[in-house]
Scaffold this active site. Structure first.
Site, PDB file in Angstrom:
ATOM      1  N   ARG A 606     -25.378 -16.186 103.944  1.00  0.00           N
ATOM      2  CA  ARG A 606     -26.377 -15.770 102.964  1.00  0.00           C
ATOM      3  C   ARG A 606     -27.634 -15.155 103.567  1.00  0.00           C
ATOM      4  NH1 ARG A 606     -26.548 -19.901  97.863  1.00  0.00           N
ATOM      5  NH2 ARG A 606     -24.548 -20.913  98.217  1.00  0.00           N
ATOM      6  N   ASP A 607     -27.786 -15.186 104.844  1.00  0.00           N
ATOM      7  CA  ASP A 607     -28.995 -14.558 105.401  1.00  0.00           C
ATOM      8  C   ASP A 607     -28.677 -13.913 106.739  1.00  0.00           C
ATOM      9  OD1 ASP A 607     -31.578 -13.682 105.375  1.00  0.00           O
ATOM     10  OD2 ASP A 607     -32.434 -15.561 106.116  1.00  0.00           O
TER      11      ASP A 607
END
Ligand SMILES: *[C@@H]1O[C@H](CO)[C@@H](O)[C@H](O)[C@H]1NC(C)=O
Ligand SMILES: *[C@@H]1O[C@H](CO)[C@@H](O)[C@H](O)[C@H]1NC(C)=O
Ligand SMILES: *[C@@H]1O[C@H](CO)[C@@H](O)[C@H](O)[C@H]1NC(C)=O
Ligand SMILES: *[C@@H]1O[C@H](CO)[C@@H](O)[C@H](O)[C@H]1NC(C)=O
Ligand SMILES: *[C@@H]1O[C@H](CO)[C@@H](O)[C@H](O)[C@H]1NC(C)=O
Ligand SMILES: *[C@@H]1O[C@H](CO)[C@@H](O)[C@H](O)[C@H]1NC(C)=O
Ligand SMILES: *[C@@H]1O[C@H](CO)[C@@H](O)[C@H](O)[C@H]1NC(C)=O
Ligand SMILES: *[C@@H]1O[C@H](CO)[C@@H](O)[C@H](O)[C@H]1NC(C)=O
Ligand SMILES: *[C@@H]1O[C@H](CO)[C@@H](O)[C@H](O)[C@H]1NC(C)=O
Length: 814
Positions: A606-607
């Site tokens: 997610r990042d």
């Protein structure tokens, strides 16, 4: 001679009796008897029938109690007609009758006296529904005349809704609502998909001795309604006499029902009959088709109840035909059985006519004129429309009850579609029940804990309970909802920790759980009390974390700004070469591939960004700063935190931003940005001079074949153009706007390995040395994006009658 029955009307003489406590459930006989509009929670016993009538509190939560005008309250008007419940608001308002037996037959009966209760002197027309099926149109034609509407249906669930629908022709109201159970062998026309609606039910020739005959039987508003306990099923049989044409016959002896009886006509009704006064003529009566909005020519069934009441000498014969519009209904003739309840009926509806002339005439062999004791006429209705999946419907009713949700939450949650409950989205299919797919109760003033009934909405994909006053802990049952992709609990007073099942769903990317702004919710591992949840969590995080040796991030090296020299000796002050960059790309891709395919459940980072790719002294790349750890720490300021949207501007998958639903393809998108940075040495968002994403910037140049305009000049030509092209192409495919068009990380790894091979072949050098040369995690399916398709086809069942039916008859004569 034709006498024309009116639509069944009833007038009940009864006086008020003592007040009891109301119970919103059937009595010992299985009866439910509601005096609609009676205030409070009271009940009373009807003087005539001794049936207890309850107030409608607990059966409906809409509408208002109103009294009819004093001028319409005549001396012997039954108490339940003194008041009504009126429904000025909302299109559909419903009563819910509970504690029934699913699959059983019931008589459902509603009565109406308008009595100018609203002082408007305007007679309303409205629709009635039984469950999700259209029942009938109610057309109030007389302000003081009682109107009775009755249906016989199989109830599919252990409850049934009776709904009044405002069709724009006046405010719906109701005086009383009754439910009576029937043995399933009775009224064989009625099954799960077909019901009967009463047109008329008549008792021929009650004698002058009875209480009935003392009244003016011809006037519709002076007719007998209640037959209980004479009719154990409490059916209303209207007397019908015509002294000019008919001769009355009666007996005091009991008329028995046979073992194979199908209609259970009560002895009190069967004890009276009529024959033509002129023995050479026939018995004649008729009814007219009553068009319904949804069925202009309803199909009718009739039941002719006949019993011989006189002990005939052996030489006498009573034998007759039954004719409809001049055509015989029976194959042969019928001889009524002595003191037994006989019957003649059509199992399927008659051919549709505007008018139905019945003539009962004697056969040539008959020495006696024809006889008839009672008749019932019904139209058939389809009850084939199925309601919402019963588990969903029960869950929604429980949720409604728990939070006292008003809105238009009455009747079936999803069906008919136009009356579906507000804040719900349902999916509709042709042959399966409707399902609840989303529920948005945001800002609905909900208090108390989260109902476990949410966990029974097995097809729900989206639950929004944000901005309420919900307390208590989050039930783990919610993690068992297979289709749930978004659960928004933001802005409540929830406490405790997030259940492990939900954490797991978050980590594998199948659930977007939003829980910000719950001050008492334990979301940070450290402040949680020790629990099983935590130790499970630790496993998921520990595996990737041990791989990380934090030294320097790719960003730092890409921009050649390394000042600190705690490492990074041989790398200090220079930029990365193309081969180094490719290796970093490949190793990072392998790291992500591991998260996506090598972990069970799969993890979504997610990042993904250059700052999260860490290099050790040998420039070996590791993915770091795991997004999943951020899932438990919303306060991390380096991340965009619009409640739960996680990631970094410039790297965020537009589809994830739109759906709030991260998938492994979101990581692929972010990785594509990283790859473009590695190729170009430019940041994710350029100022050129306006801010522009590196994707657009690169796309513009590459679409014109300008690869050199994209390649980082600081690599000083030390690159194979084909390898750079291929890498740039992979990057563009990774950043395709539609996630479905993006490659998987496994594809990316393969492509980057090819790039490195190209680079090596063209320029020579050391073998590609990667930690995981054969990445083959191909057994997993990674795309978690779900987009439930909704089939909007509605389902109406057409009647398909029209042929002349055969007639059936009851017990034969001796
Ligand atoms: C209806 O009439 C009863 C007495 O007959 C009275 O107690 C009650 O308040 C009235 N209700 C309304 C809504 O006017
Ligand atoms: C209601 O009944 C009246 C009188 O029979 C009739 O004129 C009117 O058309 C009916 N209304 C509807 C909507 O069918
Ligand atoms: C109900 O009865 C009708 C008419 O006889 C028939 O067409 C239909 O198939 C029956 N439905 C069921 C579920 O048996
Ligand atoms: C009885 O009916 C028959 C046939 O309609 C008729 O011929 C006869 O005159 C009638 N008898 C009386 C007494 O009305
Ligand atoms: C039914 O009988 C009436 C007279 O009683 C007659 O006018 C009408 O035409 C008949 N209808 C049919 C369909 O036979
Ligand atoms: C009585 O009904 C039968 C059967 O429909 C018919 O054949 C006969 O003509 C009728 N008789 C009279 C007198 O109407
Ligand atoms: C009338 O009686 C005759 C002689 O008993 C018999 O053959 C005939 O079938 C009977 N007709 C009917 C309609 O019962
Ligand atoms: C849920 O309802 C709230 C309030 O009506 C609304 O702001 C929000 O957009 C809704 N959510 C969705 C996904 O429709
Ligand atoms: C929560 O309840 C308090 C009072 O009990 C009320 O003032 C507040 O508006 C409620 N908040 C929401 C979001 O309903």
């Amino acid at each position: 001679m034709a006498a024309r029955p009116l639509l069944l009307l009833c007038f009940v003489a009864a006086a008020a009796a003592g007040v009891l406590q109301a119970r919103a459930q059937p009595d010992s006989k299985g009866f439910i008897s509601i005096d609609c509009g009676l205030p409070g929670k009271t009940s009373y016993v009807d003087d005539t029938t001794k049936i207890s009538y309850a107030a409608d509190d607990g059966f409906t939560d809409a509408g208002a109690n109103r009294n009819i005008s004093a001028e319409y309250i005549r001396p012997r008007l039954s108490r339940r007609y003194h008041n009504v419940r009126s429904f000025p608001d909302g299109e559909r308002n419903c009563y819910t009758l509970r504690s029934l037996v699913a699959g059983l037959k019931y008589i459902v009966r509603a009565t109406f006296i308008y009595g100018d209760y609203d002082g408007l002197n305007r007679l309303p027309v409205f629709d009635l529904y039984i469950g999700v099926n259209f029942w009938t149109m109610v057309n109030i034609t007389d302000p003081g005349g009682p109107q009775l509407i009755e249906a016989i249906v199989v109830v599919p669930d252990d409850f049934v809704h009776v709904c009044l629908v405002n069709t724009g022709a006046g405010t719906p109201f109701i005086s009383s609502l009754d439910l009576r159970p029937l043995e399933n062998r009775l009224y064989p026309h009625v099954n799960v998909t077909q019901g009967l609606v009463l047109l008329d039910r008549r008792n021929f020739g009650p004698t002058a001795d009875t209480d009935v005959i003392r009244r003016d039987m011809i006037r519709a508003d002076r007719l007998l309604g209640d037959m209980y306990p004479d009719d154990p099923h409490d059916r209303a049989w209207l007397p019908w006499v015509n002294p000019a044409e008919w001769l009355e016959i009666s007996t005091t002896r009991t008329v028995e029902n046979t073992d194979d009886d199908k209609f259970a006509a009560p002895s009190a009704v069967m004890q009276t009959a009529i024959t033509p006064r002129n023995g050479s003529t026939s018995i004649e009566f008729l009814w007219e088709s009553a068009p319904q909005p949804k069925d202009p020519t309803p199909g009718y069934v009739a039941i002719f109840h006949v019993s011989e009441l006189q002990l005939l000498p052996s030489s006498a014969v009573r034998q007759f035909y039954v004719n409809l519009n001049g055509k015989p209904l029976l194959d042969g003739s019928y001889t009524p059985p002595f003191l037994l309840a006989g019957f003649v009926y059509n199992p399927s509806p008659f051919t549709r006519y505007p008018q139905y002339n019945i003539s009962i005439n004697a056969t040539a062999n008959s020495t006696l004129p024809p006889i008839i004791n009672a008749v019932e006429v019904f139209s058939v209705i389809s009850t084939a429309t199925i309601g919402t999946d019963s588990q969903d419907a029960s869950a929604m009713m429980a949720i409604k009850a728990k939070y006292q949700v008003k809105k238009n939450w009455m009747g079936d949650p999803c069906v008919p579609k136009k009356f579906a409950w507000d804040r719900l989205t349902c999916s509709y299919a042709v042959s399966t029940p409707a399902r609840v797919t989303s529920l948005n109760l945001s800002s609905s003033g909900l208090s108390d804990d989260i109902s476990s009934s949410f966990g029974n909405l097995k097809a729900v994909q989206y639950i929004d309970l944000s901005n309420n006053n919900l307390t208590g802990s989050i039930p783990d049952a919610l993690s068992q909802l297979p289709a749930l992709t978004v659960l928004d609990l933001t802005g409540n007073q929830l406490s405790g920790s997030i259940p492990s099942g939900l954490l797991k769903r978050m980590q594998d990317g199948s659930l977007n759980l939003r829980y910000g702004n719950n001050p008492n919710l334990c979301t940070n591992g450290n402040s949680c009390q020790p629990s099983k949840n935590k130790s499970k969590l630790a496993i998921y995080i520990a595996v990737p974390v041990v791989l990380v040796v934090v030294i320097a991030s790719v960003t730092v090296l890409l921009f050649c700004q390394l000042r600190q020299n705690n490492q990074g000796q041989n790398n200090n002050g220079r930029c990365l070469t193309w081969r180094e960059r490719l290796r970093i790309a490949l190793e990072s891709a392998q790291g992500l591939e591991y998260l996506h395919k090598g972990c069970n459940p799969p993890l979504i980072h997610r990042d993904v960004k250059t700052a999260n790719i860490l290099l050790n002294a040998r420039l070996e790349a590791k993915i770091a700063d795991f997004g999943l750890s951020k899932a438990f720490n919303l306060d991390n300021t380096t991340h965009v935190s619009t409640n739960t949207l996680m990631g970094t501007p410039g790297y965020m998958d537009p589809e994830y931003q739109a759906t709030m639903h991260p998938t492994t393809r979101s990581d692929v998108y972010s990785f594509g940005v990283v790859l473009l940075e590695l190729v170009s040495g430019k940041p994710a968002v350029l100022h050129d001079p306006e801010p522009i994403s590196i994707i657009q910037w690169a796309r513009q140049r590459l679409s014109q074949g300008d690869i050199e305009g994209v390649v980082d000049a600081r690599m000083r030509g030390g690159h194979d153009v084909n390898a750079v092209w291929k890498a740039a192409d992979v990057a563009l495919r990774c950043t395709a706007p539609a996630s479905a068009r993006r490659p998987t990380m496994t594809d990316v790894v393969t492509q980057l390995r090819d790039c490195l091979e190209l680079e090596k072949r063209s320029r020579g050098g050391a073998d590609v040395n990667t930690s995981n040369p054969s990445s083959s995690y191909s057994t997993y399916a990674t795309d978690h994006s779900t987009d439930a398709s909704q089939n909007n086809t509605s389902f109406e069942m057409e009647h398909n009658f029209g042929r002349m039916p055969s007639m059936a008859s009851g017990p034969a004569a001796r």
